[in-house]
Design an enzyme around this catalytic site. Structure first.
Site, short mmCIF file in Angstrom:
data_model
loop_
_atom_site.label_atom_id
_atom_site.label_comp_id
_atom_site.label_asym_id
_atom_site.label_seq_id
_atom_site.Cartn_x
_atom_site.Cartn_y
_atom_site.Cartn_z
N HIS A 196 -3.55 4.37 7.05
CA HIS A 196 -2.60 3.78 6.20
C HIS A 196 -1.14 4.05 6.72
CE1 HIS A 196 -5.22 3.30 2.61
NE2 HIS A 196 -5.84 4.34 3.12
N ASP A 202 0.68 -1.29 0.03
CA ASP A 202 0.06 0.07 -0.06
C ASP A 202 1.04 1.07 0.13
OD1 ASP A 202 -2.05 2.22 0.48
OD2 ASP A 202 -2.18 1.37 2.61
#
EC number: 3.1.-.-
Lengths: 559, 559
Positions: free
Chosen positions: B369, B195
């Site tokens: 994140h 990611d």
């Protein structure tokens, strides 16, 4: 607020910049005379499609045209001077500004073919304009030769900061004039109006000079071409880029029309030090080694068709970015432009360049506006009796007011006013008078103000759902349909791939008209009904079949 | 890259999420079988007016429909599951996901009236799907029950992180499973796909639990109503708001349909601890003291017509915000939504509320994140031989690749791929195969894919300049104009105020037609010419008079 209104009061009438960032225009009214401070524009957003620029509605100034005695400009940014070419012709009074601001205006006036009378103001040398005695006080900002105003009136002194920050080591050697503000504070300031743009940033604003060494570090380690992107009006930044380039043995190319023009003005007025030997014309890009060049470019906001976008797309006539090059964005991501900027940056990465920008590289750009501690310093220097925040959206203004309360100003001595308010100030306090007309005027092509909210609403609606035009041809006398309804669509469906759907739509119109209150009789006084039936049928049809609501535009033609 | 393509290679084919944030969809192809990982949507931008949502073009999967053997979902965010209702009917295979993801899907499937077969996956319990042996590894993220994937194949193990961060003290007590990643690393990972969303954020991501005390401090000092705004899927955040409210002796109102629905799912599955005694139905807002309530609301992005916007505008049926209230945005300003969010915040300030948001209040929101150091930790744990960044725009992906190089992965063992690339991986390295069709499919009302780039270009053009329809009625046989040209406009000028201008436009059309190559002769084969003459005349007219370029839509009708 008390309800005061007399000759010995000052009316403060914001027409732009209070409730928004941009389009600054403040009217000060005293003894029946009006002084205009700044005359800025703002740029369109997705809400105002097709609009070129937006300027303040000056209906109030138009009404009071004979009482307007001057326009004073604090500095040369577009949000402070950009509306002049549109507004000055309606209030053709003398414009007062410092040398660099007038230098930028010269080009603007030539382009718009107007010749306003101007007076070049010297810092700290007060002049009289009607009842207003005005002194320009030097302040640091992201443009040179910027000023705050001390406006002296019989009821006291009003300080209007314009855009500012405190930079104790400015690149041009002209710091904010602390003494003038402190002296005003010592003598007594009636009211401070202060820039709220960066009120939400904690601490002190960072000095411009911090950027230079970072630029030099980057250019030193660059192996290929360096493109340094910044605002054409930020002369101190451009100076630092040129200095860093020279220190690294590189020559400089100025890229972009406003970059060339502004540097020219700055050179003529002594605001930038650069010799012809340091510069290479863009046409000669190919004649130099890439590793010996720094291109200083406009286009930091990813403006479509800007020179920098063309460079990134490999479509610039002279300049290419290749693998191993470095592009430095020494500039702000202006809110609203983020998508365009990232698209440009993605393209440059795909070209193989290393891209440096303020979102992930510290001190490659600094703001020209005062942060929280600077705003407190301005309050501490001027020690105003009354306080009114300006230049900001409501949340900025409310927040700035909170700072003033923290600094000990009583709540009743502060006011949060918005565009169109008439704030009345005398020595006893703030009052509110009749509001004045205010708003945004859209400049679209050659039209100023002819595109209004209805046209924009139509454009937005067109952009969301597209349009269906339906044409009904009827016999003049009998009112009978002479032919099948014709449909033209745009932005609804792909016409070539939707013939069947459009045929069904025509049938839906025909059925609606047959079943209409008067059957097929569309004689003159029934036109509205025929229109209505067709429009309603099409709305229903597209809603049911596609879940969409196109604009439906009907026309009944009589033959 | 080498040019490999054999049975013992894995094809990695991103169809969404590489080159952009959102719309994640990855196809893994091995031994002729295709595993789909995630099936997300993305939201429209000003470039895609009128579009509801955007989903990946799955033309390639459609071609290979019989070879697709399963859809695996890493977690329940819209950018990972939102396209399923549109895409699953075309590739109707079994969906594998954890309990909470399936819980959210249930409601979505009911709304779209589909019933896909699903299999609930347990963390750390590998299962076989064709040639793919898949284990779900628990990761922390801004939604509960999120997972990374370890995909075991004869050529090695591929780790697909999904969205993740390292949170060592998660509110739900389910941390990222460091052991599983470390064990995979020890055994040997062929390739890591990780990611890239927050690759530009330095340091480690901040833990979710940091938000709770800040919420409690704020609620403690609030005197009136508190409205806490967050995402309906962020169950841990909602838990913390509820806990803070209880600690301050307040009851909680859940506001917004998805807020109620998601909390219901989370309660049923044990992901949130809240008793009925803690909750007050929104209808009973009036029966409680404002200072005893916390409203937990959706609408953090300023979505038009959202419940929170109605509250701010004083139009909500039950809830009002008054002076002295506090509104806490415990949420992110999602890029592109800033303008809408600030407009909402300005309104709330004008209502008299104190507004707290992440732009000027620390730790009131944390991201889900991984920041730079977390991304390095993931690389350090899994020690992959090959690395391919995912979930990001090109600038994120290039930056993430740089991190991998810093961690010692050889440049040739990394690749930056974009949607539509076919990356071929075997034990010797990356190769590139034939690219596959890819793109964005627009969902607009009931249409999926019928609005394409041409329709959107028309919509954008309409929105910038508006439209002029010109209708020419000619006699069928003679081809003579039977009447004056009719003009209909929308979004160009205000029609009522522009009668004179429009009359001039009609005259311009008439003159153009009279001067046309064949005079007034518009018999059948001359229609295009008549069209062209009218269109060109109108374009010229509006350009000259207004500086605008409206879309001109001509129609010749024969009578």
């Amino acid at each position: 607020m008390s309800d005061v209104d007399n000759a010995q009061s000052l009316h403060i009438i914001p027409l732009g910049g209070l409730g928004e960032i941009g389009m600054n225009l403040m009217a000060y009214e005293f003894d029946g005379k009006i002084l205009v401070v700044d005359c800025g524009l703002t740029f369109p957003t997705p809400d105002t499609p097709g609009v070129d620029v937006i300027i303040p509605d000056i209906d109030y100034l138009r009404q009071r045209r004979d009482d307007v005695i001057g326009i004073v400009l604090t500095h040369g940014h577009e949000d402070h001077i950009g509306a002049l070419p549109y507004i000055w012709p309606e209030i053709p009074v003398t414009i007062y500004a410092t040398a660099f601001t007038l230098g930028l205006l010269g080009r603007k006036f030539r382009e718009h073919r107007i010749e306003p009378p101007t007076i070049q103001v010297q810092h700290r040398q007060p002049f009289q304009c009607g009842p207003f005695n005005i002194a320009f006080i030097p302040v640091t900002h992201s443009i040179v030769d910027a000023s705050a105003l001390a406006i002296r009136l019989p009821i006291g002194v009003v300080v209007h900061t314009g855009d500012f920050k405190f930079d104790y080591t400015p690149v041009d050697g002209r710091p904010t004039d602390l003494y003038s503000f402190a002296k005003l504070g010592e003598e007594g300031v009636l009211c401070l109006l202060s820039d709220s743009t960066n009120v939400t940033r904690p601490g002190a604003s960072r000095p411009e000079r911090i950027v230079g060494p970072r630029l030099r570090e980057l250019i030193e380690r660059a192996e290929g071409l360096v493109v340094a992107v910044t605002f054409a009006s930020n002369i101190q930044r451009i100076q630092q880029i040129i200095d860093a380039a020279k220190a690294c043995g590189r020559k400089v190319i100025l890229n972009g029309r406003s970059m060339e023009a502004n540097v020219q003005v700055a050179r003529e007025l002594g605001f930038i030090q650069v010799s012809d030997a340091d510069l290479v014309p863009v046409k000669k890009f190919d004649q130099h080694q890439r590793s010996n060049l720094v291109v200083v470019s406009t286009g930091s906001q990813g403006e479509p068709n800007s020179s920098l976008v063309r460079i990134a797309q490999g479509e610039h006539r002279d300049i290419r970015v290749l693998a191993g090059d470095m592009v430095i964005f020494s500039s702000k991501f202006i809110p609203g432009n983020e998508r365009a900027i990232w698209t440009l940056i993605n393209q440059l990465f795909q070209d193989g360049a290393e891209v440096i920008h303020e979102k992930d590289y510290k001190d490659i750009h600094v703001s020209g506006h005062a942060s929280e501690e600077d705003l407190k310093l301005m309050l501490a220097l001027t020690r105003p009796r009354f306080f009114m925040p300006m230049h900001g959206e409501p949340h900025h203004l409310h927040r700035h007011r909170q700072l003033a309360l923290q600094m000990g100003i009583p709540a009743e001595n502060t006011t949060v006013a918005l565009n169109g308010d008439r704030v009345i100030l005398d020595q006893t306090g703030f009052g509110l008078g009749e509001p004045v007309p205010h708003g945004r005027v859209f400049v679209d092509g050659k039209g100023v103000g002819d595109v209004g909210d209805i046209v924009l609403r139509d454009r937005r609606h067109l952009s969301e759902y597209g349009l269906v035009t339906v044409i009904l041809v009827v016999e003049k006398d009998s009112g009978k349909l002479l032919d099948r309804p014709e449909l033209l669509t745009r932005g609804v469906v792909h016409e070539d791939e939707s013939q069947e759907l459009l045929e069904d739509a025509r049938i839906a119109v025909e059925q609606a008209l047959e079943l209409g209150p008067r059957g097929m009789d569309f004689s003159d006084d029934e036109q509205a009904t025929a229109n209505d039936l067709a429009v309603r049928a099409l709305r229903r049809f597209f809603k049911k079949r596609l879940g969409r609501r196109p604009v439906v535009l009907p026309l009944v033609m009589e033959m």
